[in-house]
Design a protein around this motif. Structure first.
Motif, PDB file in Angstrom:
ATOM      1  N   ALA A  12       0.706  -1.767  -0.264  1.00 46.40           N
ATOM      2  CA  ALA A  12       0.073  -0.098  -0.168  1.00 46.40           C
ATOM      3  C   ALA A  12       0.871   1.475   0.078  1.00 46.40           C
ATOM      4  CB  ALA A  12      -0.829  -0.245   1.153  1.00 46.40           C
ATOM      5  N   LEU A  13       1.989   1.005   0.783  1.00 43.96           N
ATOM      6  CA  LEU A  13       2.804   2.589   0.495  1.00 43.96           C
ATOM      7  C   LEU A  13       3.820   2.566  -0.693  1.00 43.96           C
ATOM      8  CD1 LEU A  13       6.138   3.159   3.356  1.00 43.96           C
ATOM      9  CD2 LEU A  13       6.171   2.506   1.059  1.00 43.96           C
ATOM     10  N   ALA A  14       4.156   1.065  -0.828  1.00 42.93           N
ATOM     11  CA  ALA A  14       4.771   1.453  -2.374  1.00 42.93           C
ATOM     12  C   ALA A  14       4.056   1.578  -3.986  1.00 42.93           C
ATOM     13  CB  ALA A  14       5.233  -0.034  -3.063  1.00 42.93           C
ATOM     14  N   ALA A  15       2.220   1.238  -4.117  1.00 40.24           N
ATOM     15  CA  ALA A  15       1.710   1.928  -5.164  1.00 40.24           C
ATOM     16  C   ALA A  15       1.979   3.415  -5.383  1.00 40.24           C
ATOM     17  CB  ALA A  15       0.247   1.366  -4.737  1.00 40.24           C
ATOM     18  N   PRO A  16       1.408   4.625  -4.617  1.00 39.95           N
ATOM     19  CA  PRO A  16       1.177   5.294  -4.828  1.00 39.95           C
ATOM     20  C   PRO A  16       3.785   6.332  -5.148  1.00 39.95           C
ATOM     21  CG  PRO A  16       0.868   5.943  -3.204  1.00 39.95           C
ATOM     22  CD  PRO A  16       1.511   3.858  -2.852  1.00 39.95           C
ATOM     23  N   SER A  17       3.742   5.744  -4.222  1.00 37.63           N
ATOM     24  CA  SER A  17       5.718   6.254  -4.432  1.00 37.63           C
ATOM     25  C   SER A  17       6.058   5.682  -5.904  1.00 37.63           C
ATOM     26  CB  SER A  17       6.763   5.530  -2.921  1.00 37.63           C
ATOM     27  OG  SER A  17       6.276   4.315  -2.980  1.00 37.63           O
ATOM     28  N   THR A  18       5.783   4.537  -6.006  1.00 37.28           N
ATOM     29  CA  THR A  18       6.409   4.016  -7.420  1.00 37.28           C
ATOM     30  C   THR A  18       6.192   5.024  -8.974  1.00 37.28           C
ATOM     31  OG1 THR A  18       4.638   2.089  -7.401  1.00 37.28           O
ATOM     32  CG2 THR A  18       6.706   1.533  -6.671  1.00 37.28           C
ATOM     33  N   ALA A  19       4.550   4.775  -8.883  1.00 34.73           N
ATOM     34  CA  ALA A  19       4.048   5.417 -10.082  1.00 34.73           C
ATOM     35  C   ALA A  19       5.032   6.419  -9.597  1.00 34.73           C
ATOM     36  CB  ALA A  19       2.519   5.829  -9.266  1.00 34.73           C
ATOM     37  N   VAL A  20       4.841   7.958  -8.502  1.00 34.09           N
ATOM     38  CA  VAL A  20       5.847   8.830  -8.815  1.00 34.09           C
ATOM     39  C   VAL A  20       6.687   8.882  -9.242  1.00 34.09           C
ATOM     40  CG1 VAL A  20       7.119  10.700  -7.176  1.00 34.09           C
ATOM     41  CG2 VAL A  20       4.363   9.927  -6.927  1.00 34.09           C
ATOM     42  N   ALA A  21       7.289   7.379  -8.625  1.00 38.15           N
ATOM     43  CA  ALA A  21       8.971   7.538  -8.977  1.00 38.15           C
ATOM     44  C   ALA A  21       8.764   7.044 -10.614  1.00 38.15           C
ATOM     45  CB  ALA A  21       9.903   6.574  -8.744  1.00 38.15           C
ATOM     46  N   LEU A  22       8.429   6.658 -11.109  1.00 37.10           N
ATOM     47  CA  LEU A  22       8.240   6.363 -12.564  1.00 37.10           C
ATOM     48  C   LEU A  22       7.753   7.111 -14.177  1.00 37.10           C
ATOM     49  CD1 LEU A  22       7.935   4.304 -15.502  1.00 37.10           C
ATOM     50  CD2 LEU A  22       5.428   4.100 -14.972  1.00 37.10           C
TER      51      LEU A  22
END
Length: 251
Positions: A182-192
């Motif tokens: 749940a933590l990774a979902a938005p941060s990975t999208a931002v990073a991509l």
């Protein structure tokens, strides 16, 4: 890209997706050194390309973990929002760093996490509860720190959040892995998005990796819930050491 290359990349995605589901990290952790060794990509390009696979994998794995072990969405939202804010900062810093410095920093990051996680194997043998040991607002601190490092190293922060959630917050390994997704979902999208805007993404390689990962990640989630928690934590530690070793081979 040839048809043979597409299927090779998809087969690699199948393996990475299964591992991502097993450890609740979306597969990016091992995809980064694999892309560096197999395709000769530099650190930033490997991280950006891995994120093409990681973003959809994380979303599907999050749903699968929620189906098997209900995630408290209040906790998930706090982790996701706090990681989202600082992931921009980490990713913005990462795209401007020297690739060799990034590689060495990432190896050190993985080794530190492996040592930390190894201490848990001996400190805590029980499966752990599903309730948090500390008040839930503290998850915002964890989300911000993990998002910052996730944006910096392109792994979504889940790899850092999982050992913290088990050791500090006292939850079981599978609950920790679900919350970490749940933590990774938005941060990975931002990073991509950030890596893509700076030209650090090989889309032709990343898309078949993503297809393979989506086909296999549910297998890993199923296995994670079938294994004893102590064994799963030990395998996670060995996985971190393997990734550090593979990345070190590129020196």
């Amino acid at each position: 890209m040839t048809l043979l290359q597409f299927f090779f990349d998809m087969a690699l995605g199948l393996m990475l997706g299964a591992l991502g589901g097993l450890f609740g990290i979306g597969g990016g952790l091992i995809a980064i050194p694999a892309l560096g060794l197999l395709f000769g990509l530099d650190q930033q390009l490997a991280q950006g390309t891995a994120l093409v696979m990681v973003v959809p994998n994380v979303l599907l794995a999050l749903w699968r973990y929620h189906q098997r072990n209900r995630i408290d969405w209040r906790h998930a939202l706090l982790l996701g929002v706090s990681s989202f804010v600082l992931a921009w900062v980490g990713a913005a810093v990462a795209v401007g760093l020297d690739a060799e410095t990034m590689r060495r920093g990432f190896v050190g990051f993985l080794l530190a996490l492996a040592v930390w996680n190894l201490t848990q194997v001996f400190l805590r043998s029980a499966a752990g509860p599903t309730e948090l040991r500390h008040p839930w607002p503290w998850l915002g601190v964890l989300g911000g720190g993990a998002g910052l490092l996730g944006g910096l190293f392109g792994v979504g922060g889940a790899v850092l959040a999982t050992p913290v959630l088990t050791l500090v917050f006292g939850v079981s390994q599978v609950v920790a892995q679900g919350l970490s997704l749940a933590l990774a979902a938005p941060s990975t999208a931002v990073a991509l998005v950030t890596y893509g805007m700076h030209g650090h993404v090989d889309w032709l390689t990343g898309i078949p990796l993503a297809v393979g990962g989506l086909l296999s990640i549910s297998w890993g989630v199923r296995l994670a819930h079938a294994l004893p928690q102590h064994l799963l934590r030990m395998l996670f530690t060995l996985f971190l050491l393997l990734c550090a070793g593979l990345l070190g081979l590129k020196a």
